[in-house]
Scaffold this motif. Structure first.
Motif, PDB file in Angstrom:
ATOM      1  N   GLN A  92      -9.649   6.912  -1.648  1.00  0.00           N
ATOM      2  CA  GLN A  92      -9.587   5.694  -2.476  1.00  0.00           C
ATOM      3  C   GLN A  92      -9.356   6.297  -3.768  1.00  0.00           C
ATOM      4  OE1 GLN A  92      -8.537   2.454  -1.825  1.00  0.00           O
ATOM      5  NE2 GLN A  92      -7.642   2.711  -3.540  1.00  0.00           N
TER       6      GLN A  92
ATOM      7  N   THR B 150       0.853  -1.232   0.062  1.00  0.00           N
ATOM      8  CA  THR B 150      -0.070  -0.004  -0.269  1.00  0.00           C
ATOM      9  C   THR B 150       0.921   1.228  -0.231  1.00  0.00           C
ATOM     10  OG1 THR B 150      -0.196   0.064   2.583  1.00  0.00           O
ATOM     11  CG2 THR B 150      -1.822  -1.169   1.364  1.00  0.00           C
TER      12      THR B 150
ATOM     13  N   GLU C 292     -13.166   8.238  -4.178  1.00  0.00           N
ATOM     14  CA  GLU C 292     -14.215   8.131  -2.928  1.00  0.00           C
ATOM     15  C   GLU C 292     -13.655   8.393  -1.647  1.00  0.00           C
ATOM     16  OE1 GLU C 292     -17.367   7.837  -3.427  1.00  0.00           O
ATOM     17  OE2 GLU C 292     -17.296   7.726  -5.628  1.00  0.00           O
ATOM     18  N   THR C 293     -14.406   9.119  -0.804  1.00  0.00           N
ATOM     19  CA  THR C 293     -13.669   9.150   0.201  1.00  0.00           C
ATOM     20  C   THR C 293     -13.933   8.061   1.163  1.00  0.00           C
ATOM     21  OG1 THR C 293     -14.439  11.404   0.547  1.00  0.00           O
ATOM     22  CG2 THR C 293     -14.199  10.435   2.755  1.00  0.00           C
ATOM     23  N   ILE C 294     -12.828   7.597   1.766  1.00  0.00           N
ATOM     24  CA  ILE C 294     -12.773   6.289   2.701  1.00  0.00           C
ATOM     25  C   ILE C 294     -13.483   6.672   4.105  1.00  0.00           C
ATOM     26  CG2 ILE C 294     -11.684   4.386   3.692  1.00  0.00           C
ATOM     27  CD1 ILE C 294      -9.469   4.911   1.280  1.00  0.00           C
ATOM     28  N   TYR C 295     -12.540   7.626   4.676  1.00  0.00           N
ATOM     29  CA  TYR C 295     -13.176   8.249   5.997  1.00  0.00           C
ATOM     30  C   TYR C 295     -12.546   9.809   6.010  1.00  0.00           C
ATOM     31  CZ  TYR C 295      -8.493   7.158   7.974  1.00  0.00           C
ATOM     32  OH  TYR C 295      -7.223   7.121   7.941  1.00  0.00           O
TER      33      TYR C 295
ATOM     34  N   GLU D  14      -9.024  10.297   4.127  1.00  0.00           N
ATOM     35  CA  GLU D  14      -8.438   9.368   3.180  1.00  0.00           C
ATOM     36  C   GLU D  14      -9.451   9.010   2.296  1.00  0.00           C
ATOM     37  OE1 GLU D  14      -6.056   5.936   4.105  1.00  0.00           O
ATOM     38  OE2 GLU D  14      -5.137   6.912   5.715  1.00  0.00           O
TER      39      GLU D  14
ATOM     40  N   THR E  41      -3.972   5.135  -1.934  1.00  0.00           N
ATOM     41  CA  THR E  41      -4.747   6.044  -1.564  1.00  0.00           C
ATOM     42  C   THR E  41      -4.243   7.432  -1.295  1.00  0.00           C
ATOM     43  OG1 THR E  41      -4.244   5.523   0.906  1.00  0.00           O
ATOM     44  CG2 THR E  41      -6.171   4.425   0.059  1.00  0.00           C
TER      45      THR E  41
ATOM     46  N   ASN F 239       0.185   5.576   0.566  1.00  0.00           N
ATOM     47  CA  ASN F 239      -0.856   6.724   0.619  1.00  0.00           C
ATOM     48  C   ASN F 239       0.163   7.969   0.182  1.00  0.00           C
ATOM     49  OD1 ASN F 239      -1.649   9.160   2.403  1.00  0.00           O
ATOM     50  ND2 ASN F 239      -3.461   7.773   2.422  1.00  0.00           N
TER      51      ASN F 239
END
Length: 125
Positions: free
Chosen positions: A47, A9, A33-36, A45, A54, A11
Motif C-alpha cells: 500500500q 484503483t 506497508e505490505t498488504i500481502y 502487493e 498500490t 497498481n
C-alpha cells in the motif's frame, strides 16, 4: 465517453528479483506497508500513501530495469477486453487467471507501452 469504465484503483507493477527484500526496501525508504505476499503466485502487493494506489512486485529471475506496468482495476475484465479488442487494441496473449485471486490481461497503447487490466476475484472488491 470512454470505451470501458475503470474502477478507482491502480497498481503499479514492477519486476523484481526478491519480492520480500523489495517490500522491506519500499517500507524503509518510502513507508509503504505490505498488504500481502502471494508466494504461490510470485506476487506481493504494497500500500502506498495514496488512496487507491498500490505497488505490485512480480518476482522474476532476470527483471527488466525500467519495466513498469500500470494495472487498472476493473469490475468485468472479459467485457472490457471484448470492447477493446473490437476497437483493435492489441493484447499480449490470453487472459491470465489465478483462481480465487485475480484475472489479468496485458494490452498495449499505440506506442507499444504495456498496460494491464485486473479483476479482483477474492470477493472483497
Amino acid at each position: 465517453m470512454a470505451l470501458i469504465t475503470l474502477d478507482k484503483t491502480i497498481n503499479i507493477a514492477f519486476s523484481v528479483k526478491d519480492r520480500h527484500a523489495s517490500a522491506k526496501w519500499y517500507k524503509s525508504m518510502l513507508g509503504f506497508e505490505t498488504i500481502y505476499h502471494a508466494d504461490e503466485a510470485g506476487w506481493s502487493e504494497l500500500q502506498t500513501n495514496t488512496v487507491g494506489v498500490t505497488i505490485g512486485l512480480g518476482e522474476h529471475t532476470k527483471p527488466t530495469p525500467g519495466n513498469c506496468v500500470p494495472v487498472f482495476g476493473i469490475a468485468d475484465l472479459d467485457a472490457a477486453r471484448q470492447k477493446l479488442e473490437q476497437a483493435k487494441v492489441k493484447f499480449d496473449g490470453e487472459t491470465d487467471v489465478v483462481e480465487g485471486m485475480v484475472k489479468t490481461a496485458t494490452f498495449y497503447d499505440p506506442d507499444g507501452n504495456a498496460l494491464m487490466l485486473a479483476e479482483d476475484l477474492t470477493g472483497g472488491s
